[in-house]
Design a protein around this motif. Structure first.
Motif, PDB file in Angstrom:
ATOM      1  N   ARG A 107       3.620   6.518   9.186  1.00  0.00           N
ATOM      2  CA  ARG A 107       4.238   7.474   8.006  1.00  0.00           C
ATOM      3  C   ARG A 107       5.560   7.852   8.150  1.00  0.00           C
ATOM      4  NH1 ARG A 107       5.372  11.378   5.050  1.00  0.00           N
ATOM      5  NH2 ARG A 107       5.067  13.086   6.467  1.00  0.00           N
ATOM      6  N   GLY A 110       8.900   4.322   9.024  1.00  0.00           N
ATOM      7  CA  GLY A 110       8.582   3.185   7.908  1.00  0.00           C
ATOM      8  C   GLY A 110       9.067   1.814   8.342  1.00  0.00           C
ATOM      9  N   MET A 111       8.772   0.815   7.864  1.00  0.00           N
ATOM     10  CA  MET A 111       9.071  -0.593   8.130  1.00  0.00           C
ATOM     11  C   MET A 111       9.402  -1.373   6.694  1.00  0.00           C
ATOM     12  SD  MET A 111       7.594  -2.752  10.985  1.00  0.00           S
ATOM     13  CE  MET A 111       8.533  -3.776  11.903  1.00  0.00           C
ATOM     14  N   PHE A 113      10.030  -5.525   5.886  1.00  0.00           N
ATOM     15  CA  PHE A 113       9.807  -6.712   6.601  1.00  0.00           C
ATOM     16  C   PHE A 113      10.821  -7.721   6.101  1.00  0.00           C
ATOM     17  CE2 PHE A 113       6.150  -3.933   6.476  1.00  0.00           C
ATOM     18  CZ  PHE A 113       5.336  -4.318   7.783  1.00  0.00           C
ATOM     19  N   ASN A 117       7.433  -7.971   0.581  1.00  0.00           N
ATOM     20  CA  ASN A 117       6.159  -8.071   0.470  1.00  0.00           C
ATOM     21  C   ASN A 117       5.683  -7.003  -0.415  1.00  0.00           C
ATOM     22  OD1 ASN A 117       6.549  -6.141   2.216  1.00  0.00           O
ATOM     23  ND2 ASN A 117       5.267  -6.739   3.900  1.00  0.00           N
ATOM     24  N   PRO A 118       6.016  -7.027  -1.705  1.00  0.00           N
ATOM     25  CA  PRO A 118       5.401  -6.060  -2.446  1.00  0.00           C
ATOM     26  C   PRO A 118       3.948  -6.319  -2.783  1.00  0.00           C
ATOM     27  CG  PRO A 118       6.781  -7.573  -3.696  1.00  0.00           C
ATOM     28  CD  PRO A 118       6.983  -7.935  -2.328  1.00  0.00           C
ATOM     29  N   PHE A 119       3.301  -5.165  -3.179  1.00  0.00           N
ATOM     30  CA  PHE A 119       1.500  -5.443  -3.384  1.00  0.00           C
ATOM     31  C   PHE A 119       1.800  -6.110  -4.745  1.00  0.00           C
ATOM     32  CE2 PHE A 119       1.585  -1.402  -0.899  1.00  0.00           C
ATOM     33  CZ  PHE A 119       1.056  -1.754   0.336  1.00  0.00           C
ATOM     34  N   LYS A 121       0.724  -5.551  -7.438  1.00  0.00           N
ATOM     35  CA  LYS A 121       0.648  -4.356  -8.335  1.00  0.00           C
ATOM     36  C   LYS A 121       1.772  -3.941  -9.303  1.00  0.00           C
ATOM     37  CE  LYS A 121      -2.143  -2.179  -4.555  1.00  0.00           C
ATOM     38  NZ  LYS A 121      -3.534  -2.041  -5.102  1.00  0.00           N
ATOM     39  N   TRP A 129       2.064   3.877  -4.252  1.00  0.00           N
ATOM     40  CA  TRP A 129       0.857   3.615  -3.514  1.00  0.00           C
ATOM     41  C   TRP A 129       0.741   4.353  -1.780  1.00  0.00           C
ATOM     42  CZ3 TRP A 129      -0.991   1.576   1.175  1.00  0.00           C
ATOM     43  CH2 TRP A 129      -2.270   1.050   1.206  1.00  0.00           C
ATOM     44  N   GLY A 130       1.807   4.291  -1.180  1.00  0.00           N
ATOM     45  CA  GLY A 130       2.064   5.221   0.079  1.00  0.00           C
ATOM     46  C   GLY A 130       1.678   6.528  -0.025  1.00  0.00           C
ATOM     47  N   ARG A 132       0.395   8.005  -2.289  1.00  0.00           N
ATOM     48  CA  ARG A 132      -0.831   8.400  -2.885  1.00  0.00           C
ATOM     49  C   ARG A 132      -1.832   8.311  -1.415  1.00  0.00           C
ATOM     50  NH1 ARG A 132      -1.653   5.366  -8.052  1.00  0.00           N
ATOM     51  NH2 ARG A 132      -1.125   6.672  -9.509  1.00  0.00           N
ATOM     52  N   ARG A 180       9.559   1.898  -1.617  1.00  0.00           N
ATOM     53  CA  ARG A 180       8.197   2.032  -1.214  1.00  0.00           C
ATOM     54  C   ARG A 180       8.059   2.759   0.010  1.00  0.00           C
ATOM     55  NH1 ARG A 180       4.730  -3.270  -0.804  1.00  0.00           N
ATOM     56  NH2 ARG A 180       6.259  -3.440   1.297  1.00  0.00           N
ATOM     57  N   THR A 181       8.927   2.271   0.912  1.00  0.00           N
ATOM     58  CA  THR A 181       9.164   3.015   2.301  1.00  0.00           C
ATOM     59  C   THR A 181       9.718   4.196   2.117  1.00  0.00           C
ATOM     60  OG1 THR A 181       9.386   0.849   3.346  1.00  0.00           O
ATOM     61  CG2 THR A 181      10.120   2.800   4.661  1.00  0.00           C
ATOM     62  N   VAL A 184       7.563   7.462   1.112  1.00  0.00           N
ATOM     63  CA  VAL A 184       6.594   8.316   1.785  1.00  0.00           C
ATOM     64  C   VAL A 184       7.411   9.253   2.789  1.00  0.00           C
ATOM     65  CG1 VAL A 184       4.645   6.770   2.197  1.00  0.00           C
ATOM     66  CG2 VAL A 184       6.251   6.520   3.734  1.00  0.00           C
TER      67      VAL A 184
ATOM     68  N   GLY B 203       1.331 -10.398   5.100  1.00  0.00           N
ATOM     69  CA  GLY B 203       2.209  -9.503   4.991  1.00  0.00           C
ATOM     70  C   GLY B 203       2.068  -8.227   4.029  1.00  0.00           C
ATOM     71  N   LEU B 204       0.912  -8.555   3.154  1.00  0.00           N
ATOM     72  CA  LEU B 204       0.473  -7.335   2.300  1.00  0.00           C
ATOM     73  C   LEU B 204      -0.229  -6.236   3.131  1.00  0.00           C
ATOM     74  CD1 LEU B 204      -0.956  -8.837  -0.849  1.00  0.00           C
ATOM     75  CD2 LEU B 204       1.279  -7.758  -0.323  1.00  0.00           C
ATOM     76  N   GLY B 210       2.415  -0.184   7.501  1.00  0.00           N
ATOM     77  CA  GLY B 210       3.631   0.204   7.654  1.00  0.00           C
ATOM     78  C   GLY B 210       3.766   1.726   6.694  1.00  0.00           C
ATOM     79  N   LEU B 211       3.123   1.687   5.744  1.00  0.00           N
ATOM     80  CA  LEU B 211       3.147   2.825   4.906  1.00  0.00           C
ATOM     81  C   LEU B 211       2.386   3.975   5.605  1.00  0.00           C
ATOM     82  CD1 LEU B 211       3.349   1.236   1.476  1.00  0.00           C
ATOM     83  CD2 LEU B 211       5.072   2.545   2.500  1.00  0.00           C
ATOM     84  N   GLY B 212       1.668   3.814   6.511  1.00  0.00           N
ATOM     85  CA  GLY B 212       0.498   4.859   7.216  1.00  0.00           C
ATOM     86  C   GLY B 212      -0.883   4.544   6.673  1.00  0.00           C
ATOM     87  N   ARG B 221      -8.006  -0.918  -0.434  1.00  0.00           N
ATOM     88  CA  ARG B 221      -6.908  -0.892  -1.669  1.00  0.00           C
ATOM     89  C   ARG B 221      -5.858  -1.637  -1.822  1.00  0.00           C
ATOM     90  NH1 ARG B 221      -6.864   6.076  -1.456  1.00  0.00           N
ATOM     91  NH2 ARG B 221      -5.527   5.659  -3.467  1.00  0.00           N
TER      92      ARG B 221
END
Lengths: 281, 322
Positions: A107, A110-111, A113, A117-119, A121, A129-130, A132, A180-181, A184, B203-204, B210-212, B221
């Motif tokens: 957390r 962060g990284m 890539f 690579n979005p979810f 969603k 997401w992160g 939450r 997204r990174t 968090v 990758g997902l 990577g977000l912890g 999830r």
């Protein structure tokens, strides 16, 4: 164990320059060696990544740039057969070892890539997401907007927050991943060739963004593109393949770590000079 | 590296031209002969399906004419007794029996199958997975009749030993059928779901780590939602397998067409009814004999609908992260 206060003593035969004066080191590796199974990927790397700077990792294919990057947030733990020796520090705390929780570490480090690579969603939920899962108690809407603004994406997606993140263009997806990174609130952002899948215009936007983010974050970027390293980074580390050992495999070593303008104009290491002038690699 | 002896030395002469024979006549003929041939093969499967539906439909119409009942009486009737006077042909007891078995076995197979799929794809070390997955798939290879007598000789006696005399367990009962059918369809759920979950791009997972995220958060999830429609499709396929299951259910649950809530009593499924009528003494062409076509038609409609729905869900899934 405190790592960042001590001077870095390199046992590496090749010289590794100390961090830029006036900047303290956030990420420190000392005499780091990495193996995947029986294949050694890195040998005796010592480096101190300065705070609030952009540090580029360059070098020929297979020299272990990504491996080094992924050591700093323990991402290599996910690869079967991974093994490391040496010391790794983040903000004075150890990074490796059974007592360190990689989840907490990731957390804070962060990284981003290589391939966006979005979810699968919505844009909103990608960013939220992160936050939450990490138990963010503030206003999520506000956090999402702030993170997207910070990633220079808000104006393009503010009307599409409920669309899938996968509907965005490649460059937008990568900035979504950066947002997204950022959401968090990490201290360091590791970027593994973040622009290699992007067109030149998207690349320029991501590079501008990195320049903006540097005031608040420490950024480490792996890149194949020497021009990019030159454009964006303050410090550059050039990794090289070591001389072949008995089994013919060549692990990566750190050839040189200097301020970017120094490394690209007056490289001290002949291998660095050969690489940046295009004679090897 | 030394030059291999095959390498042509540099010489003033041009290198020899390679020879190209081109395609033979046979190879060219493939282009014209093969497509019609494989078209015929494809046609056979389609024609078979059409033929089955046609025969089923024809005989179903004949049934309604011979038995002298209407569609409503058939679909809405709560009593099935061809031997009664007048004979009663209500399909509801059979629908109920089928539903009980499908529902009960799903209660067993869906959670166990899904959890083992998650275990196999997210938690199991590679070596263990290489052993466990084929082992689980072995369950699918056991003949269903074996499951049937396992129910009679193992599950039901165990149920009796545990529950009786407090609760009476009939020799033929729905619960033991649910248990064996549930076990039988676990591999459908676990194997198909595991394929779907493993196909979720690496990758997902890395993005989430990577977000912890913890391993559990990544599994529940990111990976599971990304593969959800595939998982749902595997559920539907498993349920339609339970609906169509015959021998194990016939042996375990019996042939008593009744609408009862107690799973320790006997029920009759549509498939069991069909077998029962066929091995019985109903004269060919009689209403009782023809009724099996009507029941078969209803069964076909149910499983077809479920397969179509699972196909739609799977198609939706394919588009999700591409």
């Amino acid at each position: 164990m405190s790592l960042d206060q001590q001077p870095i003593v390199s046992r590496n035969p090749s010289p590794a320059a100390p961090p830029a004066p006036g900047a303290d080191a956030v990420l420190v590796a000392r005499d780091l060696s990495v193996w995947y199974g029986s294949t050694q990927a890195l040998r005796g790397v010592s480096i101190a990544i300065p705070r609030n700077r952009i540090t580029a990792l360059i070098g020929p294919s297979g020299c272990g740039k990504s491996t080094l990057l992924r050591c700093f947030n323990r991402m290599n733990d996910l690869i079967p057969g991974f093994r490391m020796e040496g010391q790794l520090g983040f903000d004075g705390d150890p990074v490796a070892g059974p007592e360190v929780d990689p989840v907490t570490l990731r957390r804070r480090v962060g990284m981003v890539f290589q391939k966006p690579n979005p979810f699968p969603k919505t844009v909103y939920h990608n960013v939220a997401w992160g936050a939450r899962i990490n138990g963010y108690t503030g206003d999520l809407d506000e956090l999402v907007e702030r993170s997207l603004r910070r990633a220079a994406l808000w104006d393009e997606v503010k009307d599409k927050l409920n669309r899938s993140g996968l509907d965005l263009s490649g460059g937008q997806q990568q900035r979504l991943c950066i947002a997204r990174t950022l959401a968090v609130e990490p201290e360091v952002i590791l970027m593994d060739e973040p622009c290699s899948a992007l067109d030149p215009i998207s690349t320029a936007r991501v590079e501008d963004l990195m320049e903006d983010l540097k005031a608040e974050y420490t950024i480490v970027i792996v890149t194949h593109n020497m021009q990019q390293a030159r454009r964006v980074s303050d410090m550059t580390a050039c990794l090289m393949l070591d001389e072949a050992r008995g089994n013919g495999h060549r692990p990566g070593v750190l050839a040189e770590f200097s301020p970017t303008d120094v490394l690209f104009t007056t490289p001290k290491d002949p291998r660095t000079e050969a690489y940046i002038t295009g004679r090897i690699g | 590296m030394t030059q291999s002896p095959q390498t042509t030395p540099i010489s003033p002469e041009p290198p020899p031209r390679r020879s190209w024979a081109g395609r033979s006549r046979l190879q060219s003929a493939q282009e014209f002969v093969v497509p019609p041939l494989i078209f015929v093969c494809a046609l056979i499967t389609v024609l078979t399906t059409v033929g089955i539906v046609f025969v089923l439909g024809l005989e179903t119409v004949r049934f309604f004419r011979v038995a002298g009942i209407g569609l409503f009486e058939f679909l809405g009737g709560a009593t099935l007794n061809p031997k009664a006077d007048p004979p009663r042909y209500g399909i509801l007891p059979l629908l109920w029996g089928t539903f009980v078995i499908a529902f009960g076995s799903s209660l067993i197979a869906l959670p166990i199958g899904l959890l083992s799929a998650i275990f196999l794809s997210e938690y199991a070390p590679r070596g263990l997975r290489a052993v466990l997955k084929p082992a689980l798939e072995l369950l699918a290879g056991i003949p269903t009749i074996v499951y049937g007598y396992l129910a009679l000789l193992l599950v039901t006696p165990v149920l009796k030993a545990v529950l009786e005399p407090a609760i009476r367990v009939e020799f033929y009962n729905a619960l033991s059928a649910c248990i064996v059918v549930g076990v039988m369809i676990i591999p459908m759920v676990s194997s198909l779901s595991e394929d779907v979950l493993s196909a979720v791009p690496r990758g997902l997972r890395e993005a989430a780590y990577g977000l912890g995220a913890t391993k559990f958060e990544v599994a529940t999830r990111v990976v599971l939602p990304a593969g959800l429609s595939g998982v749902l499709a595997s559920f539907l396929l498993a349920i339609s397998r339970a609906v169509g299951e015959t021998m194990a259910v016939l042996l375990a649950a019996g042939v008593k067409p009744q609408i009862v809530l107690n799973p320790l009593r006997s029920v009759e499924t549509m498939t069991a009814y069909i077998v029962n009528v066929m091995k019985g003494e109903a004269a060919v062409g009689s209403a009782e004999h023809l009724s099996l076509y009507a029941v078969g038609m209803a069964l076909f409609a149910i499983t077809l609908a479920m397969n179509i729905v699972s196909g739609i869900i799977l198609k939706h899934f394919r588009e999700e992260y591409e």
